[in-house]
Write a protein that holds these residues in place. Structure first.
Motif, PDB file in Angstrom:
ATOM      1  N   ASP A 231      -3.658  81.655 156.442  1.00  0.00           N
ATOM      2  CA  ASP A 231      -2.440  80.952 156.828  1.00  0.00           C
ATOM      3  C   ASP A 231      -2.219  81.075 158.331  1.00  0.00           C
ATOM      4  OD1 ASP A 231      -1.659  83.569 157.178  1.00  0.00           O
ATOM      5  OD2 ASP A 231      -0.020  83.526 155.716  1.00  0.00           O
ATOM      6  N   GLN A 232      -1.046  80.708 158.788  1.00  0.00           N
ATOM      7  CA  GLN A 232      -0.745  80.704 160.207  1.00  0.00           C
ATOM      8  C   GLN A 232      -0.850  82.097 160.819  1.00  0.00           C
ATOM      9  OE1 GLN A 232       2.591  78.241 160.922  1.00  0.00           O
ATOM     10  NE2 GLN A 232       2.574  78.454 163.143  1.00  0.00           N
ATOM     11  N   VAL A 233      -0.443  83.111 160.056  1.00  0.00           N
ATOM     12  CA  VAL A 233      -0.549  84.489 160.545  1.00  0.00           C
ATOM     13  C   VAL A 233      -2.013  84.868 160.737  1.00  0.00           C
ATOM     14  CG1 VAL A 233      -0.093  86.913 160.009  1.00  0.00           C
ATOM     15  CG2 VAL A 233       1.637  85.193 159.487  1.00  0.00           C
ATOM     16  N   SER A 234      -2.844  84.516 159.766  1.00  0.00           N
ATOM     17  CA  SER A 234      -4.275  84.831 159.836  1.00  0.00           C
ATOM     18  C   SER A 234      -4.914  84.203 161.070  1.00  0.00           C
ATOM     19  CB  SER A 234      -4.997  84.323 158.581  1.00  0.00           C
ATOM     20  OG  SER A 234      -4.297  84.604 157.404  1.00  0.00           O
ATOM     21  N   PHE A 235      -4.683  82.900 161.241  1.00  0.00           N
ATOM     22  CA  PHE A 235      -5.306  82.178 162.344  1.00  0.00           C
ATOM     23  C   PHE A 235      -4.789  82.633 163.705  1.00  0.00           C
ATOM     24  CE2 PHE A 235      -6.244  78.813 159.080  1.00  0.00           C
ATOM     25  CZ  PHE A 235      -7.627  78.848 159.225  1.00  0.00           C
ATOM     26  N   SER A 236      -3.476  82.796 163.813  1.00  0.00           N
ATOM     27  CA  SER A 236      -2.895  83.220 165.086  1.00  0.00           C
ATOM     28  C   SER A 236      -3.425  84.588 165.501  1.00  0.00           C
ATOM     29  CB  SER A 236      -1.364  83.252 164.975  1.00  0.00           C
ATOM     30  OG  SER A 236      -0.778  83.698 166.177  1.00  0.00           O
ATOM     31  N   SER A 237      -3.539  85.488 164.529  1.00  0.00           N
ATOM     32  CA  SER A 237      -4.003  86.847 164.815  1.00  0.00           C
ATOM     33  C   SER A 237      -5.463  86.862 165.234  1.00  0.00           C
ATOM     34  CB  SER A 237      -3.792  87.743 163.594  1.00  0.00           C
ATOM     35  OG  SER A 237      -2.433  87.816 163.246  1.00  0.00           O
ATOM     36  N   VAL A 238      -6.306  86.110 164.538  1.00  0.00           N
ATOM     37  CA  VAL A 238      -7.726  86.128 164.877  1.00  0.00           C
ATOM     38  C   VAL A 238      -7.971  85.442 166.225  1.00  0.00           C
ATOM     39  CG1 VAL A 238      -8.505  83.966 163.769  1.00  0.00           C
ATOM     40  CG2 VAL A 238     -10.035  85.949 163.887  1.00  0.00           C
ATOM     41  N   LEU A 239      -7.162  84.450 166.569  1.00  0.00           N
ATOM     42  CA  LEU A 239      -7.292  83.834 167.888  1.00  0.00           C
ATOM     43  C   LEU A 239      -6.927  84.831 168.987  1.00  0.00           C
ATOM     44  CD1 LEU A 239      -5.906  80.192 167.379  1.00  0.00           C
ATOM     45  CD2 LEU A 239      -8.265  80.874 167.859  1.00  0.00           C
ATOM     46  N   SER A 240      -5.909  85.640 168.739  1.00  0.00           N
ATOM     47  CA  SER A 240      -5.544  86.688 169.703  1.00  0.00           C
ATOM     48  C   SER A 240      -6.681  87.695 169.848  1.00  0.00           C
ATOM     49  CB  SER A 240      -4.268  87.403 169.257  1.00  0.00           C
ATOM     50  OG  SER A 240      -3.162  86.537 169.289  1.00  0.00           O
ATOM     51  N   ALA A 241      -7.332  88.013 168.716  1.00  0.00           N
ATOM     52  CA  ALA A 241      -8.470  88.930 168.751  1.00  0.00           C
ATOM     53  C   ALA A 241      -9.622  88.324 169.547  1.00  0.00           C
ATOM     54  CB  ALA A 241      -8.917  89.258 167.328  1.00  0.00           C
ATOM     55  N   CYS A 242      -9.852  87.020 169.367  1.00  0.00           N
ATOM     56  CA  CYS A 242     -10.898  86.328 170.140  1.00  0.00           C
ATOM     57  C   CYS A 242     -10.593  86.381 171.635  1.00  0.00           C
ATOM     58  CB  CYS A 242     -11.024  84.880 169.677  1.00  0.00           C
ATOM     59  SG  CYS A 242     -11.740  84.683 168.024  1.00  0.00           S
ATOM     60  N   ALA A 243      -9.317  86.237 171.981  1.00  0.00           N
ATOM     61  CA  ALA A 243      -8.909  86.313 173.388  1.00  0.00           C
ATOM     62  C   ALA A 243      -9.159  87.709 173.932  1.00  0.00           C
ATOM     63  CB  ALA A 243      -7.435  85.939 173.528  1.00  0.00           C
ATOM     64  N   GLY A 244      -8.840  88.730 173.134  1.00  0.00           N
ATOM     65  CA  GLY A 244      -9.045  90.108 173.578  1.00  0.00           C
ATOM     66  C   GLY A 244     -10.510  90.451 173.733  1.00  0.00           C
ATOM     67  N   LEU A 245     -11.355  89.827 172.910  1.00  0.00           N
ATOM     68  CA  LEU A 245     -12.791  90.101 172.942  1.00  0.00           C
ATOM     69  C   LEU A 245     -13.545  89.081 173.799  1.00  0.00           C
ATOM     70  CD1 LEU A 245     -14.419  92.345 171.537  1.00  0.00           C
ATOM     71  CD2 LEU A 245     -15.008  90.703 169.753  1.00  0.00           C
ATOM     72  N   VAL A 246     -12.802  88.103 174.338  1.00  0.00           N
ATOM     73  CA  VAL A 246     -13.388  87.002 175.128  1.00  0.00           C
ATOM     74  C   VAL A 246     -14.484  86.323 174.309  1.00  0.00           C
ATOM     75  CG1 VAL A 246     -14.126  86.313 177.435  1.00  0.00           C
ATOM     76  CG2 VAL A 246     -12.986  88.493 177.125  1.00  0.00           C
ATOM     77  N   GLU A 247     -14.153  85.961 173.094  1.00  0.00           N
ATOM     78  CA  GLU A 247     -15.091  85.340 172.157  1.00  0.00           C
ATOM     79  C   GLU A 247     -14.759  83.856 172.051  1.00  0.00           C
ATOM     80  OE1 GLU A 247     -18.297  85.160 170.257  1.00  0.00           O
ATOM     81  OE2 GLU A 247     -17.659  87.255 170.355  1.00  0.00           O
ATOM     82  N   LEU A 248     -15.177  83.082 173.059  1.00  0.00           N
ATOM     83  CA  LEU A 248     -14.802  81.676 173.132  1.00  0.00           C
ATOM     84  C   LEU A 248     -15.427  80.849 172.013  1.00  0.00           C
ATOM     85  CD1 LEU A 248     -13.322  79.391 174.557  1.00  0.00           C
ATOM     86  CD2 LEU A 248     -15.293  79.129 176.078  1.00  0.00           C
ATOM     87  N   ASP A 249     -16.693  81.086 171.718  1.00  0.00           N
ATOM     88  CA  ASP A 249     -17.393  80.258 170.729  1.00  0.00           C
ATOM     89  C   ASP A 249     -16.744  80.354 169.352  1.00  0.00           C
ATOM     90  OD1 ASP A 249     -19.179  79.390 172.612  1.00  0.00           O
ATOM     91  OD2 ASP A 249     -20.702  80.901 172.138  1.00  0.00           O
ATOM     92  N   PHE A 250     -16.502  81.583 168.893  1.00  0.00           N
ATOM     93  CA  PHE A 250     -15.876  81.734 167.579  1.00  0.00           C
ATOM     94  C   PHE A 250     -14.433  81.247 167.627  1.00  0.00           C
ATOM     95  CE2 PHE A 250     -13.756  84.240 164.166  1.00  0.00           C
ATOM     96  CZ  PHE A 250     -14.460  83.708 163.101  1.00  0.00           C
ATOM     97  N   GLY A 251     -13.785  81.454 168.772  1.00  0.00           N
ATOM     98  CA  GLY A 251     -12.415  80.964 168.931  1.00  0.00           C
ATOM     99  C   GLY A 251     -12.335  79.464 168.762  1.00  0.00           C
ATOM    100  N   LYS A 252     -13.323  78.755 169.290  1.00  0.00           N
ATOM    101  CA  LYS A 252     -13.359  77.299 169.148  1.00  0.00           C
ATOM    102  C   LYS A 252     -13.584  76.894 167.695  1.00  0.00           C
ATOM    103  CE  LYS A 252     -14.832  75.919 173.806  1.00  0.00           C
ATOM    104  NZ  LYS A 252     -15.913  75.297 174.612  1.00  0.00           N
ATOM    105  N   GLN A 253     -14.429  77.664 166.982  1.00  0.00           N
ATOM    106  CA  GLN A 253     -14.655  77.381 165.559  1.00  0.00           C
ATOM    107  C   GLN A 253     -13.366  77.548 164.760  1.00  0.00           C
ATOM    108  OE1 GLN A 253     -17.972  79.621 163.921  1.00  0.00           O
ATOM    109  NE2 GLN A 253     -19.127  79.454 165.837  1.00  0.00           N
ATOM    110  N   VAL A 254     -12.641  78.628 165.077  1.00  0.00           N
ATOM    111  CA  VAL A 254     -11.372  78.888 164.387  1.00  0.00           C
ATOM    112  C   VAL A 254     -10.377  77.785 164.692  1.00  0.00           C
ATOM    113  CG1 VAL A 254      -9.391  80.452 164.227  1.00  0.00           C
ATOM    114  CG2 VAL A 254     -11.710  81.385 164.320  1.00  0.00           C
ATOM    115  N   HIS A 255     -10.301  77.394 165.966  1.00  0.00           N
ATOM    116  CA  HIS A 255      -9.361  76.343 166.361  1.00  0.00           C
ATOM    117  C   HIS A 255      -9.698  75.023 165.672  1.00  0.00           C
ATOM    118  CE1 HIS A 255      -7.316  73.472 169.160  1.00  0.00           C
ATOM    119  NE2 HIS A 255      -6.369  74.363 168.997  1.00  0.00           N
ATOM    120  N   GLY A 256     -10.997  74.745 165.523  1.00  0.00           N
ATOM    121  CA  GLY A 256     -11.408  73.535 164.809  1.00  0.00           C
ATOM    122  C   GLY A 256     -10.961  73.560 163.366  1.00  0.00           C
ATOM    123  N   SER A 257     -11.042  74.738 162.741  1.00  0.00           N
ATOM    124  CA  SER A 257     -10.587  74.886 161.355  1.00  0.00           C
ATOM    125  C   SER A 257      -9.076  74.704 161.263  1.00  0.00           C
ATOM    126  CB  SER A 257     -10.981  76.271 160.836  1.00  0.00           C
ATOM    127  OG  SER A 257     -10.585  76.432 159.495  1.00  0.00           O
TER     128      SER A 257
END
Length: 289
Positions: A231-257
């Protein structure tokens, strides 16, 4: 009966007061109707009027006391809830009475008062149930009282409530907010049943404790659960984790989902801002290298 009820309630609404009990002497379930209606409207003035009528007409039964506590809680008045409780003999209370007050204190950011109430309840001989434990654990989490949380965990184990999904999830959340992710993970791994809130507690817990890779790993596990949908909590949290880890590629995959699921269309969605945070973090790393 319904016609009489409607006529009296309309007359009372014009006078901006609740109907009195004697007006409804011939109508069954009078008190239940009055209390439920006041709770629905969240009208504190009506709540105090009903409270006064209950006292003056000697209708202060255990059921009415519990409902009054819940009514004042829904009206946002912890002061009135405490007043009801203080004037009620402990012999006239049960686990519902205490749990209602503990819940309200915890939600009102009064963790120490909630813990005091929890301890007082136990001295009266009333045993906490799964709802009581689910109410008191957030108080420990809010005040980051790890030792208190561990004591309550021991009591939960003694009472046999560790397998309750809501209690176990509250334990995971408490340990995570107290900065003890190994203990949170231990409780999580032993849960026989997990819901999305349980998984989100782990994702958010790892995120808040700056274990970004672990947060992303748990999120990927959620995706592998056939009966769960992030849900929104799941996605928002994992995007924050991607930002903290500078994981752009996976972040883009999550954003696409996220876009595919239409979650970005929701009002005040924080996920677009999180994506900007990821791109900004990656840009800074690229500039420094």
């Amino acid at each position: 009966m319904k016609v009489a009820l409607l006529r009296i309630t309309r007359r009372s609404s014009y006078q901006n007061r609740v109907p009195t009990f004697h007006q409804f002497s011939s109508v069954p379930d009078l008190k239940k109707y009055l209390l439920n209606n006041a709770a629905k409207l969240k009208n504190l003035k009506h709540a105090t009027q009903i409270h006064s009528q209950i006292v003056t007409t000697n209708h202060a039964s255990l059921a009415n006391i519990n409902t009054l506590l819940l009514l004042y809680a829904k009206c946002g008045s912890i002061h009135h809830a405490l007043l009801v409780f203080a004037t009620t003999p402990h012999a006239s209370t049960n686990v519902v009475t205490w749990t209602t007050l503990i819940t309200r204190l915890a939600h009102s950011n009064k963790p120490f008062q909630a813990l005091t109430c929890f301890n007082r309840m136990r001295t009266t001989g009333i045993s906490p149930n799964q709802f009581t434990f689910s109410a008191i654990l957030p108080a420990c989490a809010h005040a980051t009282l790890l030792s208190h949380g561990q004591q309550i965990h021991a009591l939960i184990h003694k009472r046999g409530f560790e397998t309750d999904t809501f209690v176990a999830t509250a334990l995971v959340d408490m340990y995570a907010k107290c900065g003890s992710m190994p203990l949170a993970e231990e409780v999580f791994d032993q849960m026989p049943h997990r819901n999305l809130v349980s998984w989100n507690c782990m994702v958010v817990g790892f995120l808040k404790n700056k274990l970004y890779g672990r947060a992303i790993g748990v999120f990927k596990s959620v995706l592998g659960e056939t009966l769960l949908c992030p849900d929104q909590v799941s996605f928002s949290s994992v995007l924050s984790a991607c930002a903290g880890l500078v994981e752009l590629d996976f972040g883009k995959q999550v954003h696409g989902s996220i876009v595919k699921r239409g979650l970005t269309a929701k009002k005040q969605s924080p996920m677009s801002a999180e994506m900007v945070s990821i791109e900004t973090a990656c840009f800074r790393v690229g500039s420094e290298s």
